[in-house]
Design a protein around this motif. Sequence first.
Motif, PDB file in Angstrom:
ATOM      1  N   VAL A  40       1.161  -1.493  -0.179  1.00  0.00           N
ATOM      2  CA  VAL A  40      -0.015  -0.472   0.288  1.00  0.00           C
ATOM      3  C   VAL A  40       1.245   1.285  -0.073  1.00  0.00           C
ATOM      4  CG1 VAL A  40      -2.191  -1.009   0.849  1.00  0.00           C
ATOM      5  CG2 VAL A  40      -0.107   0.139   2.035  1.00  0.00           C
ATOM      6  N   VAL A  41       0.232   2.083  -0.388  1.00  0.00           N
ATOM      7  CA  VAL A  41       0.823   3.828  -0.398  1.00  0.00           C
ATOM      8  C   VAL A  41      -0.050   4.753   0.481  1.00  0.00           C
ATOM      9  CG1 VAL A  41       1.373   5.384  -1.296  1.00  0.00           C
ATOM     10  CG2 VAL A  41       0.984   4.010  -2.921  1.00  0.00           C
ATOM     11  N   VAL A  42       0.634   5.190   1.521  1.00  0.00           N
ATOM     12  CA  VAL A  42       0.229   5.709   2.515  1.00  0.00           C
ATOM     13  C   VAL A  42       0.619   7.154   2.499  1.00  0.00           C
ATOM     14  CG1 VAL A  42      -0.116   3.809   4.442  1.00  0.00           C
ATOM     15  CG2 VAL A  42       2.141   4.997   4.049  1.00  0.00           C
ATOM     16  N   ALA A  43       0.382   7.896   3.404  1.00  0.00           N
ATOM     17  CA  ALA A  43       0.706   9.743   3.551  1.00  0.00           C
ATOM     18  C   ALA A  43      -0.215  10.206   5.144  1.00  0.00           C
ATOM     19  CB  ALA A  43       0.373  10.138   2.735  1.00  0.00           C
ATOM     20  N   SER A  44       0.620  11.324   5.627  1.00  0.00           N
ATOM     21  CA  SER A  44       0.101  11.800   6.630  1.00  0.00           C
ATOM     22  C   SER A  44      -1.293  12.048   6.312  1.00  0.00           C
ATOM     23  CB  SER A  44       0.973  12.376   7.069  1.00  0.00           C
ATOM     24  OG  SER A  44       0.738  13.736   6.495  1.00  0.00           O
ATOM     25  N   GLU A 103       0.722  10.969 -10.190  1.00  0.00           N
ATOM     26  CA  GLU A 103       0.710  11.515  -9.485  1.00  0.00           C
ATOM     27  C   GLU A 103       2.370  12.466  -8.024  1.00  0.00           C
ATOM     28  OE1 GLU A 103      -2.497  13.972  -8.033  1.00  0.00           O
ATOM     29  OE2 GLU A 103      -4.091  12.484  -9.037  1.00  0.00           O
ATOM     30  N   LEU A 104       2.509  10.711  -8.357  1.00  0.00           N
ATOM     31  CA  LEU A 104       3.765  10.939  -7.695  1.00  0.00           C
ATOM     32  C   LEU A 104       5.237  11.230  -7.731  1.00  0.00           C
ATOM     33  CD1 LEU A 104       2.700   6.706  -5.971  1.00  0.00           C
ATOM     34  CD2 LEU A 104       2.659   9.596  -4.550  1.00  0.00           C
ATOM     35  N   LEU A 105       5.083  11.266  -8.944  1.00  0.00           N
ATOM     36  CA  LEU A 105       6.561  11.652  -9.623  1.00  0.00           C
ATOM     37  C   LEU A 105       6.828  13.544  -9.473  1.00  0.00           C
ATOM     38  CD1 LEU A 105       6.051  10.018 -13.511  1.00  0.00           C
ATOM     39  CD2 LEU A 105       7.201   9.520 -11.731  1.00  0.00           C
ATOM     40  N   ASP A 106       5.595  13.888  -8.838  1.00  0.00           N
ATOM     41  CA  ASP A 106       5.720  15.444  -7.965  1.00  0.00           C
ATOM     42  C   ASP A 106       5.977  15.342  -6.470  1.00  0.00           C
ATOM     43  OD1 ASP A 106       5.914  16.077 -11.294  1.00  0.00           O
ATOM     44  OD2 ASP A 106       3.891  15.659 -11.199  1.00  0.00           O
ATOM     45  N   ALA A 107       6.040  14.436  -5.895  1.00  0.00           N
ATOM     46  CA  ALA A 107       5.542  14.489  -4.731  1.00  0.00           C
ATOM     47  C   ALA A 107       6.704  14.327  -3.627  1.00  0.00           C
ATOM     48  CB  ALA A 107       4.562  13.007  -4.141  1.00  0.00           C
ATOM     49  N   ASN A 108       6.908  14.031  -3.033  1.00  0.00           N
ATOM     50  CA  ASN A 108       8.239  13.595  -1.447  1.00  0.00           C
ATOM     51  C   ASN A 108       7.661  12.601  -1.270  1.00  0.00           C
ATOM     52  OD1 ASN A 108      10.607  14.673  -0.716  1.00  0.00           O
ATOM     53  ND2 ASN A 108      10.385  13.840   1.093  1.00  0.00           N
ATOM     54  N   CYS A 109       8.200  11.401  -2.000  1.00  0.00           N
ATOM     55  CA  CYS A 109       8.770  10.445  -1.254  1.00  0.00           C
ATOM     56  C   CYS A 109       9.356   9.353  -0.659  1.00  0.00           C
ATOM     57  CB  CYS A 109       8.507   8.829  -2.816  1.00  0.00           C
ATOM     58  SG  CYS A 109       7.500   9.561  -3.983  1.00  0.00           S
ATOM     59  N   GLY A 148       4.857  13.715   8.166  1.00  0.00           N
ATOM     60  CA  GLY A 148       3.809  14.542   7.450  1.00  0.00           C
ATOM     61  C   GLY A 148       5.437  14.893   5.758  1.00  0.00           C
ATOM     62  N   LEU A 149       6.566  14.166   5.967  1.00  0.00           N
ATOM     63  CA  LEU A 149       7.104  14.489   6.005  1.00  0.00           C
ATOM     64  C   LEU A 149       7.046  13.434   3.586  1.00  0.00           C
ATOM     65  CD1 LEU A 149       9.945  15.651   5.199  1.00  0.00           C
ATOM     66  CD2 LEU A 149      11.064  13.061   5.972  1.00  0.00           C
ATOM     67  N   GLY A 150       6.220  12.666   3.663  1.00  0.00           N
ATOM     68  CA  GLY A 150       5.625  12.418   2.328  1.00  0.00           C
ATOM     69  C   GLY A 150       4.697  11.284   1.855  1.00  0.00           C
ATOM     70  N   PHE A 151       5.068  10.822   0.923  1.00  0.00           N
ATOM     71  CA  PHE A 151       3.876   9.492   0.752  1.00  0.00           C
ATOM     72  C   PHE A 151       6.115   8.362   0.324  1.00  0.00           C
ATOM     73  CE2 PHE A 151       1.506  12.569  -2.125  1.00  0.00           C
ATOM     74  CZ  PHE A 151       0.312  11.472  -1.807  1.00  0.00           C
ATOM     75  N   GLY A 152       4.755   6.862   1.241  1.00  0.00           N
ATOM     76  CA  GLY A 152       5.760   5.662   1.822  1.00  0.00           C
ATOM     77  C   GLY A 152       4.519   4.778   0.916  1.00  0.00           C
TER      78      GLY A 152
END
Length: 296
Positions: free
Chosen positions: A164-168, A183-189, A232-236
């Motif tokens: 799964v992919v998660v974020a705060s 859309e993850l390409l423009d996000a912090n992972c 809150g740093l990004g997606f995991g």
Amino acid sequence: MDRLKAMHTFIQIAEQGSLTRAADVLDSSLPAVVRALAALEAHLGVRLFHRTTRRISLTEEGRHYLDSAREVLAAADAADRALAVEAAEPAGRLTVTAPVLFGHMYVAPAIVRFLQRHHKVRCSVLLHDRTVNLLEEGIDVGIRISALEDSSLVAQTLGSIRRVVVASPAYLKQHGTPAHPRELLDANCVCLQPGSSAHWAFREQGRPLKIAARGNIDFNHIAPAVEACAAGLGFGNFFSYQVLPMVAQGRLAIVLEDFEPPPRPVSVIYPHARLLPARARAFIEWMKAEFTGLRL
């Protein structure tokens, strides 16, 4: 030549003082008893009996061998009885391996319950996030989260685990909830591999899809990566069991569920063996009862 059977025949001849009476006690034929004795003497290279037409008596070598043969058969009987007891009640040392966090959260508690039931089993639990070679490392049973590739092992599926992919919630409120993996390409992972990028696997309309996830931090261990996402740093991208407690607490939210790859099987694995020790058989059945149908 069956040496234990030959020893048993020899002992009966010595105790009965007659080849014929030994054959009767053994429920065998006289020629079979004679052949067994001859084979044993040939194997040992000594004569065990003085034989005449009227009587049979032990030689000096035969008297020494009689004591040794009785000890060997007594030890064999004791070993059989010990195994019979273990078959009825598992006993002895059992070595089990599992992934670190899954082992901590799910496998170790199940092992504790197993040992509370089977007090004569001693268990060594080895938690590793690498692929462990059961045969080379002397491990009896493993719990693995992946498809089995080693044909020297047997795998019985216990359940499955999602990726799964998660974020705060705070991160999603600030940056928006993605509707597509691109859309993850423009996000912090938050990545779990050394280096600045990793490829996360998805599935779109039945076809595999990989996205190069990039971020400003990566970890070699799960726990701090999950904490970073919750902060809150990004997606995991994690196995579901690794984040479910924080999802339940509202610290993380699962996104992109429609694009998740197929679940990974959770299996109990063990070396090919027709005659597994009773403790291993009992443990495998215990884990099947504990986890079969697991969906995380």
